[in-house]
Write a protein that holds these residues in place. Sequence first.
Motif, PDB file in Angstrom:
ATOM      1  N   GLY A 106      31.384  44.091  54.526  1.00  0.00           N
ATOM      2  CA  GLY A 106      30.668  43.264  55.476  1.00  0.00           C
ATOM      3  C   GLY A 106      30.576  41.804  55.096  1.00  0.00           C
ATOM      4  N   LEU A 107      31.267  41.407  54.018  1.00  0.00           N
ATOM      5  CA  LEU A 107      31.287  39.999  53.645  1.00  0.00           C
ATOM      6  C   LEU A 107      32.247  39.242  54.546  1.00  0.00           C
ATOM      7  CD1 LEU A 107      31.489  40.261  49.735  1.00  0.00           C
ATOM      8  CD2 LEU A 107      29.445  39.962  51.151  1.00  0.00           C
ATOM      9  N   THR A 108      32.082  37.941  54.623  1.00  0.00           N
ATOM     10  CA  THR A 108      33.025  37.107  55.354  1.00  0.00           C
ATOM     11  C   THR A 108      34.239  36.819  54.459  1.00  0.00           C
ATOM     12  OG1 THR A 108      32.096  35.011  54.576  1.00  0.00           O
ATOM     13  CG2 THR A 108      31.124  35.982  56.573  1.00  0.00           C
ATOM     14  N   PHE A 109      35.256  36.249  55.060  1.00  0.00           N
ATOM     15  CA  PHE A 109      36.450  35.815  54.333  1.00  0.00           C
ATOM     16  C   PHE A 109      36.061  34.877  53.187  1.00  0.00           C
ATOM     17  CE2 PHE A 109      39.998  32.526  54.489  1.00  0.00           C
ATOM     18  CZ  PHE A 109      40.958  33.297  53.865  1.00  0.00           C
ATOM     19  N   GLU A 110      35.254  33.889  53.491  1.00  0.00           N
ATOM     20  CA  GLU A 110      34.856  32.899  52.490  1.00  0.00           C
ATOM     21  C   GLU A 110      33.991  33.522  51.401  1.00  0.00           C
ATOM     22  OE1 GLU A 110      33.310  28.274  52.425  1.00  0.00           O
ATOM     23  OE2 GLU A 110      32.869  29.538  54.159  1.00  0.00           O
ATOM     24  N   GLN A 111      33.046  34.369  51.791  1.00  0.00           N
ATOM     25  CA  GLN A 111      32.185  35.024  50.808  1.00  0.00           C
ATOM     26  C   GLN A 111      32.988  35.914  49.865  1.00  0.00           C
ATOM     27  OE1 GLN A 111      29.521  36.972  53.547  1.00  0.00           O
ATOM     28  NE2 GLN A 111      27.925  35.414  53.335  1.00  0.00           N
ATOM     29  N   SER A 112      33.983  36.586  50.402  1.00  0.00           N
ATOM     30  CA  SER A 112      34.798  37.489  49.588  1.00  0.00           C
ATOM     31  C   SER A 112      35.504  36.743  48.468  1.00  0.00           C
ATOM     32  CB  SER A 112      35.832  38.199  50.465  1.00  0.00           C
ATOM     33  OG  SER A 112      35.219  38.951  51.485  1.00  0.00           O
ATOM     34  N   LEU A 113      35.863  35.489  48.718  1.00  0.00           N
ATOM     35  CA  LEU A 113      36.619  34.712  47.743  1.00  0.00           C
ATOM     36  C   LEU A 113      35.740  33.972  46.734  1.00  0.00           C
ATOM     37  CD1 LEU A 113      39.376  33.325  50.119  1.00  0.00           C
ATOM     38  CD2 LEU A 113      39.791  34.705  48.071  1.00  0.00           C
ATOM     39  N   ARG A 114      34.425  34.073  46.866  1.00  0.00           N
ATOM     40  CA  ARG A 114      33.549  33.340  45.964  1.00  0.00           C
ATOM     41  C   ARG A 114      33.704  33.787  44.515  1.00  0.00           C
ATOM     42  NH1 ARG A 114      31.830  28.563  47.027  1.00  0.00           N
ATOM     43  NH2 ARG A 114      30.322  28.872  45.341  1.00  0.00           N
ATOM     44  N   GLU A 115      34.087  35.028  44.296  1.00  0.00           N
ATOM     45  CA  GLU A 115      34.223  35.532  42.927  1.00  0.00           C
ATOM     46  C   GLU A 115      35.568  35.184  42.296  1.00  0.00           C
ATOM     47  OE1 GLU A 115      35.499  40.011  42.795  1.00  0.00           O
ATOM     48  OE2 GLU A 115      33.987  39.785  44.377  1.00  0.00           O
ATOM     49  N   ARG A 116      36.452  34.555  43.041  1.00  0.00           N
ATOM     50  CA  ARG A 116      37.784  34.211  42.530  1.00  0.00           C
ATOM     51  C   ARG A 116      37.915  32.705  42.336  1.00  0.00           C
ATOM     52  NH1 ARG A 116      41.336  38.423  42.856  1.00  0.00           N
ATOM     53  NH2 ARG A 116      42.226  37.263  41.098  1.00  0.00           N
ATOM     54  N   LYS A 117      38.939  32.312  41.566  1.00  0.00           N
ATOM     55  CA  LYS A 117      39.262  30.902  41.391  1.00  0.00           C
ATOM     56  C   LYS A 117      40.779  30.780  41.271  1.00  0.00           C
ATOM     57  CE  LYS A 117      38.394  30.934  36.377  1.00  0.00           C
ATOM     58  NZ  LYS A 117      37.660  30.257  35.279  1.00  0.00           N
ATOM     59  N   TYR A 118      41.270  29.625  40.870  1.00  0.00           N
ATOM     60  CA  TYR A 118      42.697  29.372  40.716  1.00  0.00           C
ATOM     61  C   TYR A 118      43.302  30.376  39.715  1.00  0.00           C
ATOM     62  CZ  TYR A 118      40.474  27.133  36.805  1.00  0.00           C
ATOM     63  OH  TYR A 118      39.682  26.915  35.718  1.00  0.00           O
ATOM     64  N   GLU A 119      44.637  30.426  39.665  1.00  0.00           N
ATOM     65  CA  GLU A 119      45.305  31.357  38.768  1.00  0.00           C
ATOM     66  C   GLU A 119      45.220  30.880  37.309  1.00  0.00           C
ATOM     67  OE1 GLU A 119      49.270  32.013  40.202  1.00  0.00           O
ATOM     68  OE2 GLU A 119      48.568  33.114  41.964  1.00  0.00           O
ATOM     69  N   HIS A 120      45.214  31.831  36.398  1.00  0.00           N
ATOM     70  CA  HIS A 120      45.066  31.527  34.970  1.00  0.00           C
ATOM     71  C   HIS A 120      46.432  31.284  34.325  1.00  0.00           C
ATOM     72  CE1 HIS A 120      45.170  35.891  35.687  1.00  0.00           C
ATOM     73  NE2 HIS A 120      45.851  35.999  34.563  1.00  0.00           N
ATOM     74  N   ASP A 121      47.112  30.250  34.801  1.00  0.00           N
ATOM     75  CA  ASP A 121      48.451  29.922  34.304  1.00  0.00           C
ATOM     76  C   ASP A 121      48.513  28.473  33.814  1.00  0.00           C
ATOM     77  OD1 ASP A 121      48.193  28.773  36.816  1.00  0.00           O
ATOM     78  OD2 ASP A 121      50.267  29.131  37.394  1.00  0.00           O
ATOM     79  N   ALA A 122      47.605  28.112  32.918  1.00  0.00           N
ATOM     80  CA  ALA A 122      47.572  26.742  32.385  1.00  0.00           C
ATOM     81  C   ALA A 122      48.967  26.342  31.912  1.00  0.00           C
ATOM     82  CB  ALA A 122      46.576  26.677  31.234  1.00  0.00           C
ATOM     83  N   PRO A 123      49.369  25.066  32.090  1.00  0.00           N
ATOM     84  CA  PRO A 123      48.559  23.952  32.611  1.00  0.00           C
ATOM     85  C   PRO A 123      48.670  23.745  34.118  1.00  0.00           C
ATOM     86  CG  PRO A 123      50.640  23.106  31.815  1.00  0.00           C
ATOM     87  CD  PRO A 123      50.688  24.600  31.580  1.00  0.00           C
ATOM     88  N   ASN A 124      49.369  24.669  34.822  1.00  0.00           N
ATOM     89  CA  ASN A 124      49.546  24.473  36.267  1.00  0.00           C
ATOM     90  C   ASN A 124      48.283  24.791  37.065  1.00  0.00           C
ATOM     91  OD1 ASN A 124      52.359  23.775  36.099  1.00  0.00           O
ATOM     92  ND2 ASN A 124      52.819  25.937  35.791  1.00  0.00           N
TER      93      ASN A 124
END
Length: 242
Positions: free
Chosen positions: A107-125
């Motif tokens: 029942g979360l929204t699209f935006e709410q669902s993504l709150r627990e994620r961030k960019y990919e862990h592929d430093a330095p990109n």
Amino acid sequence: MEIKTLTKLLTENEYPGRGIVVGKSEDGKSAVVAYWTMGRSAGSRNRIFVKEEENGTEVVRTKAFDEKLIAGDPSLIIYAAMRQLGNQTIVTNGDQTDTIFEGLKKGLTFEQSLRERKYEHDAPNYTPRISSLLNVDSGKFDYAISILKSDNGNPDNTIRNTFTFDNPQNGKGHFIHTYMGNGNPLPSFEGEPELVEVKGSIDEFAGNIWNSLNADNKVSLFVRFIDIATGEFKEVIFNKNN
């Protein structure tokens, strides 16, 4: 905002990275989504798109073309790129497809669902996570596009932008991609999704994208046209590795 020619944008950019286009067909009958992968390394190029079925619903996944070439963290290149939940179609460039899918079920929204994620862990990109959600229901169509990226290369801050389009126009769409172009490190996408033309049948649209992507770096392409009136869909998949 000036409407741009998608093929021109792709031809002029050696490395846009992974890209998503969402929009509406010229005749106004179909919701349109395209997603492609690109790669500079042998591991990134060692992929294909495959269609599978889970619980009676189609899933489009990335899969290693040659299992022996898998190295490092496979989660960044092996994932479900497309899932469907009822009248909603999720297309992303990573395993956040599953995060959105599970969030919507709760029942979360699209935006709410993504709150627990961030960019990919592929430093330095710190590759941005780009995601899209298409809603096709009872003759109506709207969509949303999200990008999660580092703060100009600073991994201590995640910039989160969500763009919603509640009245898509015939023959128009929006294009978002991971990188502004080639480089070391790779420069993340900047600004709003680009307004682009959506032209031709599914075969013409898919063919034009595929032929415009850099021949050395392109890997796979998935395109779906969804009939807005019925919810039925047609698909095209291109894989450089066959």
